[in-house]
Write a protein that holds these residues in place. Structure first.
Motif, PDB file in Angstrom:
ATOM      1  N   VAL A  57      33.403  83.085  17.648  1.00 13.13           N
ATOM      2  CA  VAL A  57      32.733  83.726  16.519  1.00 13.13           C
ATOM      3  C   VAL A  57      32.558  85.191  16.899  1.00 13.13           C
ATOM      4  O   VAL A  57      32.081  85.511  17.990  1.00 13.13           O
ATOM      5  N   GLU A  58      32.960  86.065  15.974  1.00  3.94           N
ATOM      6  CA  GLU A  58      32.814  87.503  16.184  1.00  3.94           C
ATOM      7  C   GLU A  58      31.428  87.928  15.695  1.00  3.94           C
ATOM      8  O   GLU A  58      31.009  87.530  14.608  1.00  3.94           O
ATOM      9  N   VAL A  59      30.748  88.729  16.507  1.00  6.04           N
ATOM     10  CA  VAL A  59      29.388  89.173  16.190  1.00  6.04           C
ATOM     11  C   VAL A  59      29.325  90.692  16.235  1.00  6.04           C
ATOM     12  O   VAL A  59      29.934  91.322  17.103  1.00  6.04           O
ATOM     13  N   HIS A  60      28.572  91.249  15.297  1.00 14.05           N
ATOM     14  CA  HIS A  60      28.276  92.684  15.292  1.00 14.05           C
ATOM     15  C   HIS A  60      26.794  92.858  15.047  1.00 14.05           C
ATOM     16  O   HIS A  60      26.239  92.228  14.136  1.00 14.05           O
ATOM     17  N   ILE A  61      26.158  93.680  15.838  1.00 12.36           N
ATOM     18  CA  ILE A  61      24.721  93.900  15.730  1.00 12.36           C
ATOM     19  C   ILE A  61      24.387  94.568  14.406  1.00 12.36           C
ATOM     20  O   ILE A  61      23.460  94.173  13.708  1.00 12.36           O
ATOM     21  N   SER A  62      25.160  95.573  14.049  1.00  8.80           N
ATOM     22  CA  SER A  62      24.934  96.277  12.779  1.00  8.80           C
ATOM     23  C   SER A  62      25.797  95.647  11.688  1.00  8.80           C
ATOM     24  O   SER A  62      26.709  94.872  11.979  1.00  8.80           O
ATOM     25  N   ASN A  63      25.505  96.002  10.458  1.00 11.40           N
ATOM     26  CA  ASN A  63      26.341  95.547   9.351  1.00 11.40           C
ATOM     27  C   ASN A  63      27.516  96.516   9.245  1.00 11.40           C
ATOM     28  O   ASN A  63      27.368  97.622   8.716  1.00 11.40           O
ATOM     29  N   ILE A  64      28.654  96.100   9.744  1.00 12.74           N
ATOM     30  CA  ILE A  64      29.829  96.977   9.785  1.00 12.74           C
ATOM     31  C   ILE A  64      30.293  97.383   8.390  1.00 12.74           C
ATOM     32  O   ILE A  64      30.980  98.391   8.236  1.00 12.74           O
ATOM     33  N   HIS A  65      29.896  96.637   7.385  1.00 10.70           N
ATOM     34  CA  HIS A  65      30.313  96.943   6.009  1.00 10.70           C
ATOM     35  C   HIS A  65      29.435  98.008   5.350  1.00 10.70           C
ATOM     36  O   HIS A  65      29.754  98.484   4.269  1.00 10.70           O
ATOM     37  N   GLN A  66      28.336  98.380   6.013  1.00 12.69           N
ATOM     38  CA  GLN A  66      27.465  99.447   5.519  1.00 12.69           C
ATOM     39  C   GLN A  66      27.668 100.742   6.300  1.00 12.69           C
ATOM     40  O   GLN A  66      26.950 101.701   6.072  1.00 12.69           O
TER      41      GLN A  66
END
Length: 145
Positions: free
Chosen positions: A96-105
């Motif tokens: 599962v890929e995780v990103h702390i921030s919302n990469i779409h914002q």
């Protein structure tokens, strides 16, 4: 379950690097938190961080047969690493890929993940909790069989 937590470039600077985006917690505190979460669920977690693409590829390849699941924040490699994509596709360990921030914002170039197609899912924008959510997904999946 045996979890491998992979973090890419600059995640070793958590707590220092843009705390308004990534928070005040250090990388060391993140790893301690995830190891504790795993232990509470009868599991183990090993953290691996590298600023080098090849080292991340090596860690993914070495995970095959050694771990049950990978939780990965590829950092900037998310957006251009075909090598990491290929490594994920080559092993039988789900990720599962995780990103702390919302990469779409964020900036337009961060909206596209090259590595996500090799993952069972992607979690973004939930802060450090995203790692636990990914681990929880795998734990629930294992329980269901």
């Amino acid at each position: 379950m045996k979890f491998l937590i992979i973090n890419g470039p600059n995640l070793n600077l958590l707590g220092k690097r843009e705390p308004g985006i990534y928070g005040e917690n250090t990388y060391e505190s993140l790893c301690a938190r995830l190891k504790e979460f795993a232990a509470e669920h009868g599991s183990t977690a090993e953290c691996f961080q590298s600023n080098h693409e090849g080292a991340i590829v090596d860690a993914i390849q070495a995970a095959d047969g050694a771990y049950d699941a990978i939780v990965m924040n590829p950092g900037a490699y998310t957006h251009y690493s075909v090598a990491i994509l290929d490594a994920l596709k080559a092993v039988s360990v789900p990720c599962v890929e995780v990103h702390i921030s919302n990469i779409h914002q964020r900036e337009e170039f961060r909206h596209k993940s090259v590595t996500a197609p090799a993952c069972v899912g992607q979690i973004c924008g939930l802060g450090l909790y995203g790692y636990e959510a990914a681990m929880g997904y795998f734990l629930a999946r294992e329980k269901r069989g």
